[in-house]
Enzyme design. Structure first.
Site, PDB file in Angstrom:
ATOM      1  N   PRO A   1      93.512 -52.970 168.834  1.00  0.00           N
ATOM      2  CA  PRO A   1      92.518 -52.463 167.885  1.00  0.00           C
ATOM      3  C   PRO A   1      91.278 -53.362 167.914  1.00  0.00           C
ATOM      4  CG  PRO A   1      94.656 -52.776 166.822  1.00  0.00           C
ATOM      5  CD  PRO A   1      94.729 -53.450 168.151  1.00  0.00           C
ATOM      6  N   LYS A   2      90.127 -52.760 167.760  1.00  0.00           N
ATOM      7  CA  LYS A   2      88.888 -53.537 167.640  1.00  0.00           C
ATOM      8  C   LYS A   2      88.668 -53.805 166.145  1.00  0.00           C
ATOM      9  CE  LYS A   2      84.028 -53.692 168.973  1.00  0.00           C
ATOM     10  NZ  LYS A   2      83.515 -53.956 167.622  1.00  0.00           N
ATOM     11  N   VAL A   3      89.048 -54.992 165.720  1.00  0.00           N
ATOM     12  CA  VAL A   3      89.019 -55.340 164.302  1.00  0.00           C
ATOM     13  C   VAL A   3      87.563 -55.441 163.829  1.00  0.00           C
ATOM     14  CG1 VAL A   3      89.758 -57.018 162.584  1.00  0.00           C
ATOM     15  CG2 VAL A   3      91.186 -56.576 164.591  1.00  0.00           C
TER      16      VAL A   3
END
Length: 556
Positions: free
Chosen positions: A123-125
């Site tokens: 995931p791209k936080v």
């Protein structure tokens, strides 16, 4: 240059040119200068002061628009803007932070994945990037991203965060890169969006001190170990041994585009403890950290989630006038895609909102979907320096008593009255929609609200676009109208809301009622009572009653 490459360059140049504003160079310089300064203000607020003044996905779109205009007016003297200019701090990163190229189209993602092997996805936080430096197992420095080379020294604040270990079971130097995020309970990105998480996170780290409650709200996602093992699997095993199991669990191997798409959709629609704005695609093996540069690398890229809010340029402002005289501004937009929908216009609801927002052609606005279906104005992002002033219709000229007849300035309200009359809330007549009514009015077939009752098939066939079969169908609708009940006709010609009042009697009975008598009916308050009383005394309405009486409609 190969023929394929030359074709790609040609297509790119054509796409840029097709979307270029039609500005003289002097105006282009003014517009670009103003937009560049706006970007600089946003950059300074975020990178220096920890304030997010604009949503991340909108920021990206505005910066892309700026670069597009720069390409359109390449000969215009125009200083560029660097997002990280002024954000560098005194602390030097032991390994630079690279940033990520952002992929948006499926074809871009497929092209990035196709030639690569040993791929992983995370995931791209949506938080703020940090570098953590450990020596002999002790945290000695925490550095904000800054410009990728240098950032702010966050060590004192990092030592206050329970999410960042002060000690690790390592004797060598350890460099970790990751994201500090604002903890969210069961957050589903597809439903809630980013929920202001990045802004909260940036604001917290901009403070000199953190209280215990705020510190507990901050989590850490480690996304790389620049001086760790060369292979991804070994790095993950090492991170798990160090206690970063949550980061490891959210790093998954993929073999192809379909698997990447699966995880992107999974994390977009499943609960996570943080906001995210896409996924990160990574090659397992990448160069040693000493070779990294402060720019997007070839071994990692971001695949963003679908836009929840899109940037759109206002092409024109138009106004519709409804049957009650209400004026509704409509923004005509340069077509944009949002959730696979092509959006070309959005309603502002009222003149008051249009005036308060001060929107004119050339302005850039943010559009979002309400309930996943209806486009709505979210905010004005940027106003053009040179503005075309649009004048609205005179609101005083339009009200429930205006435009019972066709005439100059009355076409919209008059046709709206006709559309209501034949629609589901009125007589419910087939084949009588806005297009047919407009054609009849434009042809001068009748001028009053009930003039169509006297039309015959011969006159109808004289209207452009209406042939014999269509004329016969319209005549059938007209005959059907004569069979409708008195109460249905009352609503069709514009009876104000009457609650649960009994309106099945006849005209004379209802017209004799006082406001007090109307107010005694269920669902009728004082305002409605006075409107009902006024309706039966309005000269235009009593004229309609006479026409309906002459036509033999029961109750009139």
């Amino acid at each position: 240059m190969s023929r394929l490459a030359a074709l790609a360059v040609l297509l790119w140049a054509h796409a840029v040119q097709a979307s270029c504003p039609d500005w003289p160079e002097a105006r282009a310089e003014r517009e670009l200068t103003a937009l560049g300064r706006q970007l600089q203000r946003w950059d300074e607020a975020y990178h220096v002061h920890g304030q997010s003044l604009v949503d991340d996905e909108l920021y990206d779109q505005v910066r892309n628009r700026f670069h597009q205009w720069q390409a359109c007016f390449a000969r215009t003297a125009m200083p560029g803007t660097q997002p990280l200019a002024g954000s560098a701090g005194p602390a030097l990163h032991p390994v630079v932070q690279t940033g990520l190229a952002k992929l948006t189209e499926t074809a871009e993602v497929q092209a990035w994945i196709a030639p690569r092997k040993d791929l992983w996805v995370q995931p791209k936080v949506d938080g703020v990037a940090v570098t953590l430096l450990y020596r002999s197992g002790r945290l000695v420095q925490a550095i904000s991203r800054g410009d990728g080379h240098r950032g702010q020294d966050w060590t004192a604040r990092a030592l206050q965060l329970p999410a960042i270990p002060r000690h690790l079971a390592r004797d060598d130097e350890l460099i970790l890169q990751g994201e500090l995020y604002w903890r969210l309970d069961g957050h589903i990105q597809a439903d809630a969006g980013s929920a202001g998480a990045r802004s909260k996170m940036a604001g917290a780290m901009a403070r000199q001190t953190l209280d215990a409650q705020t510190a507990a709200q901050i989590g850490l996602f480690v996304w790389d170990w620049p001086n760790g093992p060369a292979q991804m699997q070994a790095r993950l095993e090492g991170l798990a041994a160090l206690g970063f199991g949550a980061s490891v669990e959210l790093t998954q191997p993929i073999a192809d585009f379909q698997q990447a798409r699966h995880w992107r959709e999974h994390w977009y629609r499943r609960p996570l403890p943080f906001a995210s704005d896409g996924v990160v695609l990574r090659q397992g093996q990448r160069p040693s950290g000493v070779r990294w540069q402060a720019q997007p690398p070839h071994w990692a890229a971001a695949w963003k989630y679908p836009l929840r809010t899109t940037l759109a340029e206002v092409r024109d402002v138009q106004f519709t006038i409804g049957r009650s005289g209400r004026i509704t501004p409509l923004l005509q937009l340069q077509p944009v895609l949002l959730d696979d929908r092509r959006i070309t216009r959005v309603s502002l609801g009222s003149l008051e909102r249009w005036r308060s927002e001060d929107i004119q052609p050339g302005d850039q606005v943010a559009i979002r979907l309400a309930g996943m279906t209806t486009p709505q104005l979210d905010s004005v992002i940027w106003r053009a320096r040179e503005r075309q002033q649009i004048e609205a219709p005179n609101a005083a000229a339009y009200h429930w008593q205006s435009c019972w007849q066709a005439g100059p300035g009355c076409d919209q309200q008059f046709v709206a009255r006709l559309v209501w009359l034949s629609g589901k809330e009125g007589l419910d007549l087939p084949r009588l929609g806005p297009g047919t009514w407009m054609a009849l009015v434009d042809a001068g077939a009748f001028s009053g609200l009930l003039g169509w009752l006297n039309l015959d098939a011969v006159r109808l066939q004289q209207v452009p676009g209406i042939g014999r079969i269509e004329a016969e169908a319209l005549m059938a609708s007209y005959r059907l109208a004569r069979e409708r009940s008195f109460a249905t006709w009352l609503r069709a010609i514009g009876l104000p809301p009457s609650g649960e009042a009994d309106i099945e009697a006849d005209w004379d009975t209802l017209a004799r009622k006082s406001a007090t008598q109307w107010q005694a009916e269920p669902g009728v308050g004082a305002v409605r009572a006075h409107r009902l009383r006024a309706f039966f005394r309005e000269p235009e309405v009593t004229s309609l009653r006479e026409r309906l009486h002459a036509a033999g409609i029961a109750g009139f």
